[in-house]
Structures are given as C-alpha cells and as structure tokens.
Motif scaffolding. Structure first.
Motif, PDB file in Angstrom:
ATOM      1  N   MET A 145       0.841  -1.165   0.000  1.00 50.79           N
ATOM      2  CA  MET A 145       0.000   0.000   0.000  1.00 50.79           C
ATOM      3  C   MET A 145       0.895   1.240   0.000  1.00 50.79           C
ATOM      4  SD  MET A 145      -2.922   1.109   2.805  1.00 50.79           S
ATOM      5  CE  MET A 145      -2.932  -0.498   3.454  1.00 50.79           C
ATOM      6  N   PRO A 146       0.823   2.072  -1.060  1.00 47.97           N
ATOM      7  CA  PRO A 146       1.684   3.257  -1.139  1.00 47.97           C
ATOM      8  C   PRO A 146       1.313   4.331  -0.105  1.00 47.97           C
ATOM      9  CG  PRO A 146       0.697   2.745  -3.281  1.00 47.97           C
ATOM     10  CD  PRO A 146       0.075   1.842  -2.269  1.00 47.97           C
ATOM     11  N   VAL A 147       2.325   4.956   0.439  1.00 45.72           N
ATOM     12  CA  VAL A 147       2.164   6.091   1.348  1.00 45.72           C
ATOM     13  C   VAL A 147       2.863   7.267   0.691  1.00 45.72           C
ATOM     14  CG1 VAL A 147       2.717   7.012   3.620  1.00 45.72           C
ATOM     15  CG2 VAL A 147       2.085   4.599   3.390  1.00 45.72           C
ATOM     16  N   ILE A 148       2.125   8.361   0.475  1.00 43.81           N
ATOM     17  CA  ILE A 148       2.641   9.530  -0.244  1.00 43.81           C
ATOM     18  C   ILE A 148       2.629  10.726   0.691  1.00 43.81           C
ATOM     19  CG2 ILE A 148       2.276  11.045  -2.236  1.00 43.81           C
ATOM     20  CD1 ILE A 148       0.636   8.597  -3.407  1.00 43.81           C
ATOM     21  N   LYS A 149       3.755  11.416   0.808  1.00 44.59           N
ATOM     22  CA  LYS A 149       3.846  12.625   1.621  1.00 44.59           C
ATOM     23  C   LYS A 149       3.445  13.822   0.760  1.00 44.59           C
ATOM     24  CE  LYS A 149       6.088  10.477   5.055  1.00 44.59           C
ATOM     25  NZ  LYS A 149       5.975   9.086   4.831  1.00 44.59           N
ATOM     26  N   HIS A 150       2.655  14.734   1.323  1.00 51.19           N
ATOM     27  CA  HIS A 150       2.217  15.945   0.624  1.00 51.19           C
ATOM     28  C   HIS A 150       2.751  17.166   1.357  1.00 51.19           C
ATOM     29  CE1 HIS A 150      -0.615  14.236  -2.321  1.00 51.19           C
ATOM     30  NE2 HIS A 150      -0.778  13.295  -1.406  1.00 51.19           N
ATOM     31  N   ASN A 151       3.652  17.874   0.704  1.00 57.88           N
ATOM     32  CA  ASN A 151       4.216  19.115   1.211  1.00 57.88           C
ATOM     33  C   ASN A 151       4.227  20.136   0.074  1.00 57.88           C
ATOM     34  OD1 ASN A 151       5.026  18.362   3.990  1.00 57.88           O
ATOM     35  ND2 ASN A 151       6.241  16.841   2.901  1.00 57.88           N
ATOM     36  N   PRO A 152       3.039  20.613  -0.360  1.00 62.62           N
ATOM     37  CA  PRO A 152       2.969  21.529  -1.497  1.00 62.62           C
ATOM     38  C   PRO A 152       3.799  22.789  -1.260  1.00 62.62           C
ATOM     39  CG  PRO A 152       0.775  20.779  -0.884  1.00 62.62           C
ATOM     40  CD  PRO A 152       1.713  20.312   0.183  1.00 62.62           C
ATOM     41  N   GLU A 153       4.468  23.241  -2.308  1.00 65.40           N
ATOM     42  CA  GLU A 153       5.316  24.427  -2.194  1.00 65.40           C
ATOM     43  C   GLU A 153       4.518  25.688  -1.893  1.00 65.40           C
ATOM     44  OE1 GLU A 153       8.055  24.864  -5.430  1.00 65.40           O
ATOM     45  OE2 GLU A 153       8.758  22.800  -5.239  1.00 65.40           O
ATOM     46  N   ALA A 154       3.204  25.676  -2.127  1.00 60.17           N
ATOM     47  CA  ALA A 154       2.372  26.847  -1.849  1.00 60.17           C
ATOM     48  C   ALA A 154       2.175  27.067  -0.348  1.00 60.17           C
ATOM     49  CB  ALA A 154       1.014  26.710  -2.532  1.00 60.17           C
TER      50      ALA A 154
END
Length: 128
Positions: free
Chosen positions: A1-10
């Motif tokens: 099961m993929p785990v994706i980190k979200h740290n948008p540059e905005a």
C-alpha cells in the motif's frame, strides 16, 4: 500500500520530522492532514486576527486536498484546536464557508497552542 507525503510548495515549509499530510492508497485513499496554522508561505509571517489565520489554514487544507486529487467535500474528519473559547462562533463560520453542505466528524478543543500568536490549529482527514 503506497504512502505519499504531501508538502505543497504553496504552503509554508514543513517543520522538522513532519509532513503537512500523508496519503494512504489502496482500494480507497485516506489523506491525513497534520495540524496546520496560519503561516503564510514564507513560514514566518502570520496575521494577528483569528479570521485571517483561519482563512489561511483552510486555504492550506484546500491546497493539500488538491495535491491529492481531492477537495473540501472529501473531508471526513476535522479536529480544531482553539486558543480561546471565544473563537468558537468565528470557527463555525469558517467551517460553513469552506465545507458548505459537507458535515464531517468534528472535534473542537480549547487549549494553549505551541506559539502564543496562534489563534487556532486545524488537522483533518479526507477519503475518496
């Protein structure tokens, strides 16, 4: 099961050992958004008013949701930390503004926040 980190540059830069959100993909997707505060993109500037901080936080949540292919209607749980109970009505108005007809599970906690200039902090979960 993929785990994706979200740290948008905005958004403001994430703190040490922290991601703004973590997405878990499987047959469905669960996005867990860390507690966010009202910092602007520079990570240092924050307005003084509750309403302005709240708008920035909800815009940050929207940015993170978009980065995961979601929107405010995907929110299933919200936890709000208020620095003072007098902010409750303004907090409700922010939720109405951004959530519309979506009524996710919600908890509001009044407590001392990490920094005295923070008026609120919001964490959330979204699913699709």
């Amino acid at each position: 099961m993929p785990v994706i980190k979200h740290n948008p540059e905005a958004l403001f830069p994430p703190y040490r050992n922290y991601s703004h959100a973590v997405e878990i993909k499987g047959d469905s997707t669960l996005l867990i958004i860390s507690g966010l505060n009202g910092y602007l993109k520079d990570g240092e500037t924050m307005p003084d008013s509750f309403e302005e901080q709240g708008d920035i936080i909800w815009q940050h949540i929207g940015t993170i949701l978009k980065s995961a292919g979601m929107d405010y209607q995907n929110l299933v749980s919200i936890r709000t930390y208020l620095a003072d109970p007098s902010f409750d009505e303004a907090n409700v108005q922010l939720r109405i503004k951004y959530l519309g007809d979506n009524k996710p599970a919600s908890t509001v906690i009044c407590c001392q926040l990490l920094d005295n200039k923070w008026k609120l902090e919001v964490e959330a979960m979204a699913a699709k």
